[in-house]
Design a protein around this motif. Structure first.
Motif, PDB file in Angstrom:
ATOM      1  N   ASP A  68       0.876  -1.071  -0.096  1.00  0.00           N
ATOM      2  CA  ASP A  68       0.085   0.027  -0.081  1.00  0.00           C
ATOM      3  C   ASP A  68       0.700   1.275   0.070  1.00  0.00           C
ATOM      4  O   ASP A  68       2.181   1.172   0.083  1.00  0.00           O
ATOM      5  CB  ASP A  68      -0.947   0.070   1.331  1.00  0.00           C
ATOM      6  CG  ASP A  68      -2.196   0.853   1.056  1.00  0.00           C
ATOM      7  OD1 ASP A  68      -2.112   1.685  -0.063  1.00  0.00           O
ATOM      8  OD2 ASP A  68      -3.230   0.526   1.576  1.00  0.00           O
ATOM      9  N   PHE A  69       0.441   2.498  -0.267  1.00  0.00           N
ATOM     10  CA  PHE A  69       1.105   3.637  -0.141  1.00  0.00           C
ATOM     11  C   PHE A  69       1.612   3.575   1.192  1.00  0.00           C
ATOM     12  O   PHE A  69       1.077   3.941   2.253  1.00  0.00           O
ATOM     13  CB  PHE A  69       0.362   4.631  -0.497  1.00  0.00           C
ATOM     14  CG  PHE A  69      -0.186   4.935  -1.831  1.00  0.00           C
ATOM     15  CD1 PHE A  69       0.714   5.695  -2.763  1.00  0.00           C
ATOM     16  CD2 PHE A  69      -1.393   4.448  -2.495  1.00  0.00           C
ATOM     17  CE1 PHE A  69       0.607   5.828  -4.104  1.00  0.00           C
ATOM     18  CE2 PHE A  69      -1.700   4.275  -3.779  1.00  0.00           C
ATOM     19  CZ  PHE A  69      -0.749   5.131  -4.635  1.00  0.00           C
ATOM     20  N   GLY A  70       2.983   3.724   1.139  1.00  0.00           N
ATOM     21  CA  GLY A  70       3.822   3.949   2.543  1.00  0.00           C
ATOM     22  C   GLY A  70       3.664   2.926   3.497  1.00  0.00           C
ATOM     23  O   GLY A  70       3.909   3.023   4.650  1.00  0.00           O
ATOM     24  N   GLY A  71       3.254   1.598   2.923  1.00  0.00           N
ATOM     25  CA  GLY A  71       3.211   0.455   3.793  1.00  0.00           C
ATOM     26  C   GLY A  71       2.581  -0.548   3.395  1.00  0.00           C
ATOM     27  O   GLY A  71       2.652  -0.931   2.211  1.00  0.00           O
ATOM     28  N   ILE A  72       1.808  -1.378   4.255  1.00  0.00           N
ATOM     29  CA  ILE A  72       1.177  -2.700   3.929  1.00  0.00           C
ATOM     30  C   ILE A  72      -0.341  -2.600   4.216  1.00  0.00           C
ATOM     31  O   ILE A  72      -0.743  -2.012   5.200  1.00  0.00           O
ATOM     32  CB  ILE A  72       1.773  -3.760   4.818  1.00  0.00           C
ATOM     33  CG1 ILE A  72       1.079  -5.175   4.349  1.00  0.00           C
ATOM     34  CG2 ILE A  72       1.647  -3.500   6.216  1.00  0.00           C
ATOM     35  CD1 ILE A  72       1.996  -6.320   5.022  1.00  0.00           C
ATOM     36  N   ASN A  73      -1.097  -3.046   3.161  1.00  0.00           N
ATOM     37  CA  ASN A  73      -2.634  -3.510   3.601  1.00  0.00           C
ATOM     38  C   ASN A  73      -2.782  -5.083   4.024  1.00  0.00           C
ATOM     39  O   ASN A  73      -2.592  -5.799   3.260  1.00  0.00           O
ATOM     40  CB  ASN A  73      -3.417  -3.208   2.106  1.00  0.00           C
ATOM     41  CG  ASN A  73      -4.943  -3.297   2.285  1.00  0.00           C
ATOM     42  OD1 ASN A  73      -5.454  -4.250   1.721  1.00  0.00           O
ATOM     43  ND2 ASN A  73      -5.402  -2.139   2.859  1.00  0.00           N
ATOM     44  N   ILE A  74      -3.720  -4.801   4.960  1.00  0.00           N
ATOM     45  CA  ILE A  74      -3.894  -6.216   5.635  1.00  0.00           C
ATOM     46  C   ILE A  74      -5.502  -6.457   5.495  1.00  0.00           C
ATOM     47  O   ILE A  74      -6.314  -5.634   6.107  1.00  0.00           O
ATOM     48  CB  ILE A  74      -3.481  -6.221   7.027  1.00  0.00           C
ATOM     49  CG1 ILE A  74      -1.908  -6.052   7.234  1.00  0.00           C
ATOM     50  CG2 ILE A  74      -3.852  -7.605   7.848  1.00  0.00           C
ATOM     51  CD1 ILE A  74      -1.503  -6.101   8.537  1.00  0.00           C
ATOM     52  N   SER A 102      -4.526  -0.431   6.912  1.00  0.00           N
ATOM     53  CA  SER A 102      -3.241  -0.337   6.394  1.00  0.00           C
ATOM     54  C   SER A 102      -2.464   0.198   7.499  1.00  0.00           C
ATOM     55  O   SER A 102      -2.955   0.939   8.458  1.00  0.00           O
ATOM     56  CB  SER A 102      -2.954   0.609   5.223  1.00  0.00           C
ATOM     57  OG  SER A 102      -3.792   0.212   4.088  1.00  0.00           O
ATOM     58  N   LEU A 103      -0.871  -0.170   7.489  1.00  0.00           N
ATOM     59  CA  LEU A 103       0.028   0.219   8.295  1.00  0.00           C
ATOM     60  C   LEU A 103       0.772   1.114   7.615  1.00  0.00           C
ATOM     61  O   LEU A 103       1.155   0.689   6.496  1.00  0.00           O
ATOM     62  CB  LEU A 103       0.728  -0.839   8.984  1.00  0.00           C
ATOM     63  CG  LEU A 103      -0.038  -1.633   9.916  1.00  0.00           C
ATOM     64  CD1 LEU A 103       0.818  -2.793  10.454  1.00  0.00           C
ATOM     65  CD2 LEU A 103      -0.867  -1.137  11.091  1.00  0.00           C
ATOM     66  N   ARG A 104       1.071   2.237   7.775  1.00  0.00           N
ATOM     67  CA  ARG A 104       1.836   3.237   6.937  1.00  0.00           C
ATOM     68  C   ARG A 104       2.923   3.778   7.598  1.00  0.00           C
ATOM     69  O   ARG A 104       3.321   3.682   8.931  1.00  0.00           O
ATOM     70  CB  ARG A 104       1.219   4.397   6.349  1.00  0.00           C
ATOM     71  CG  ARG A 104      -0.096   3.639   5.375  1.00  0.00           C
ATOM     72  CD  ARG A 104      -0.625   4.911   4.653  1.00  0.00           C
ATOM     73  NE  ARG A 104      -1.645   4.469   3.649  1.00  0.00           N
ATOM     74  CZ  ARG A 104      -2.934   4.203   3.623  1.00  0.00           C
ATOM     75  NH1 ARG A 104      -3.440   4.395   4.796  1.00  0.00           N
ATOM     76  NH2 ARG A 104      -3.572   3.675   2.689  1.00  0.00           N
ATOM     77  N   GLY A 105       3.802   4.868   6.984  1.00  0.00           N
ATOM     78  CA  GLY A 105       5.054   5.252   7.509  1.00  0.00           C
ATOM     79  C   GLY A 105       6.114   4.730   7.091  1.00  0.00           C
ATOM     80  O   GLY A 105       7.289   5.044   7.730  1.00  0.00           O
ATOM     81  N   PRO A 149       6.484  -0.962   0.319  1.00  0.00           N
ATOM     82  CA  PRO A 149       5.498  -0.108   0.092  1.00  0.00           C
ATOM     83  C   PRO A 149       5.732   0.625  -1.067  1.00  0.00           C
ATOM     84  O   PRO A 149       6.673   1.103  -1.738  1.00  0.00           O
ATOM     85  CB  PRO A 149       5.909   0.601   1.417  1.00  0.00           C
ATOM     86  CG  PRO A 149       6.289  -0.409   2.386  1.00  0.00           C
ATOM     87  CD  PRO A 149       7.334  -1.047   1.337  1.00  0.00           C
ATOM     88  N   ILE A 150       4.505   1.068  -1.433  1.00  0.00           N
ATOM     89  CA  ILE A 150       4.412   2.192  -2.539  1.00  0.00           C
ATOM     90  C   ILE A 150       4.651   3.729  -2.219  1.00  0.00           C
ATOM     91  O   ILE A 150       4.298   4.165  -1.132  1.00  0.00           O
ATOM     92  CB  ILE A 150       2.789   2.153  -3.203  1.00  0.00           C
ATOM     93  CG1 ILE A 150       2.536   0.709  -3.561  1.00  0.00           C
ATOM     94  CG2 ILE A 150       2.882   3.052  -4.421  1.00  0.00           C
ATOM     95  CD1 ILE A 150       1.172   0.680  -3.921  1.00  0.00           C
ATOM     96  N   PHE A 151       5.599   4.347  -2.855  1.00  0.00           N
ATOM     97  CA  PHE A 151       5.805   5.603  -2.513  1.00  0.00           C
ATOM     98  C   PHE A 151       4.629   6.416  -2.371  1.00  0.00           C
ATOM     99  O   PHE A 151       3.596   6.536  -3.151  1.00  0.00           O
ATOM    100  CB  PHE A 151       6.772   6.392  -3.663  1.00  0.00           C
ATOM    101  CG  PHE A 151       7.214   7.588  -3.423  1.00  0.00           C
ATOM    102  CD1 PHE A 151       8.254   7.871  -2.381  1.00  0.00           C
ATOM    103  CD2 PHE A 151       6.407   8.688  -3.806  1.00  0.00           C
ATOM    104  CE1 PHE A 151       8.735   9.232  -2.252  1.00  0.00           C
ATOM    105  CE2 PHE A 151       6.838  10.101  -3.547  1.00  0.00           C
ATOM    106  CZ  PHE A 151       7.999  10.517  -2.548  1.00  0.00           C
TER     107      PHE A 151
END
Length: 419
Positions: free
Chosen positions: A145-151, A191-194, A223-225
């Motif tokens: 996902d953008f900036g991280g992972i989608n669960i 999603s978890l981001r950062g 992660p996607i930028f």
């Protein structure tokens, strides 16, 4: 690449559980000795078992005695942990739960008199079905996902489960908990981001109220930028069908970095009234948007506006990269879906809803948790297939007061890839 990893990580579990544990649940209610009759009570009979996911319901007939206080069930839920549950004399049913696996377990039933005298034990076999935490584990799916992972996880039993995510600490090189989420939702998605745009290994496991733990699913994602859109480039872009501003709460307040009052406010009521009401602005650069957060008017000097007044309850965002021509945007049945365009080329970026008040209290009452939830803002993801966008139209369809003749917003923040 995804692998499944046996639970040598079980040592992490004590730090993961936010639920109240019931190692000896429901035992404090029957402590008082209210009789001097030391006669050993009779045992339960005519025992029947109804098995369920990680649990069983046991029914029985009580012995013919008025001296019985309760029935006690003692059983192991796994190789280490024993539980004890109790049921009043006024009931013919006892629930046993928390079993770690789908297998046969032995439950010992005893009656206890009002003088705290225990009957002979009666053993009953139960065969609980697969517990909810193990039902959920095979459904775990992840994607970048953008900036991280989608669960995403399915919880068909709608049971209380905990989703725990771990990563290796860069200093200790040991797996540490980076996120815990406890829920009973049937469809779990977040999603978890950062994180940086490099390959990262995440571990995910499921736990429950009784400290049972699944295996761990390990997955590597890149992660996607994304970056926060530069608000210094934002500006108003008034189109003829836009709602007019009211009370001096200008549209620039929606991106001034202040999530409190004043924000943006339309006329009240909008004159002439056109609903749904729309306001347009320019982000100053095109980007493939990933997500956004909206803050609404909260508690200020003039009152409490939580889940009230002009807070948008349902709204649609429309966008385009160039040529921001005006039009009355479609709405209702037959309107373009996400990713589809209006007659004049505005792309539907999604329709969004205000979350319900967590406490469920009627307005204007609220809890501290409600206030924290509100003040944190509400975040939403964009569809990953949407094209680059520069101009945005906020189409308010419904407001909290139900009058649907004005709306206000405190702040908007967008993230995406402007490269």
């Amino acid at each position: 690449m995804t692998t499944r990893y046996k639970k040598y990580l079980a040592l992490l579990v004590p730090a993961t559980i936010a639920f109240v544990m019931f190692a000896c649940s429901k035992v404090d209610e029957y402590k008082d000795i209210v009789s001097g009759d030391k006669t050993k009570p009779g045992t339960v009979s005519n025992i029947k078992v109804e098995n369920g996911p990680g649990r069983a319901i046991i029914t029985y007939d009580l012995p013919n005695s008025e001296n019985i206080l309760y029935v006690q069930a003692t059983y192991k839920i796994n190789d280490k942990v024993s539980r004890q549950t109790k049921s009043s004399y006024y009931s013919d049913t006892i629930h046993v739960s928390g079993f770690a696996k789908k297998q046969e377990y032995t439950v010992t039933l005893q009656t206890v008199s009002r003088a705290n005298v225990v009957s002979d034990p009666v053993e009953v076999k139960v065969n609980p079905d697969t517990p909810p935490y193990l039902m959920a584990f095979p459904t775990i799916s992840t994607q970048p996902d953008f900036g991280g992972i989608n669960i995403n996880i399915e919880n068909p039993a709608k049971a209380d489960i905990g989703v725990v995510t771990i990563m290796k600490d860069r200093i200790t090189n040991q797996f540490e908990i980076v996120n815990q989420r406890f829920t009973k939702l049937e469809d779990i998605a977040y999603s978890l981001r950062g994180y940086d745009t490099v390959n990262l290994e995440f571990g995910i496991y499921i736990t429950d109220d009784w400290d049972n733990v699944s295996d761990t699913l390990f997955t590597t994602v890149k992660p996607i930028f994304e970056r926060q859109m530069d608000k210094s480039k934002f500006g108003r872009y008034v189109l003829p069908t836009d709602a007019k501003t009211g009370f001096g709460w200008e549209i620039e307040n929606m991106w001034n970095g202040n999530t409190g009052s004043p924000g943006y406010h339309t006329e009240q009521p909008i004159q002439p009234l056109v609903w749904p009401a729309v306001v347009t602005f320019d982000m100053g650069q095109a980007a493939k948007l990933s997500r956004y957060t909206i803050w609404n008017r909260g508690i200020d000097g003039s009152g409490n506006w939580l889940w009230q007044a002009g807070a948008p309850v349902t709204w649609t965002l429309w966008g385009r990269e160039t040529n921001p021509v005006d039009e009355t945007l479609p709405n209702g049945p037959g309107a373009p879906g996400v990713g589809q365009t209006s007659p004049n080329g505005w792309i539907n970026l999604g329709t969004f809803k205000l979350p319900a008040k967590p406490s469920g209290l009627p307005n204007p009452a609220y809890s501290n948790s409600d206030l924290e939830f509100w003040n944190a803002g509400f975040s939403y993801n964009f569809n990953l297939e949407l094209p680059k966008i520069r101009y945005i139209r906020f189409q308010c369809q419904e407001i909290a007061s139900g009058t649907n003749n004005f709306f206000n917003i405190a702040e908007l923040t967008f993230w995406g890839d402007p490269r």
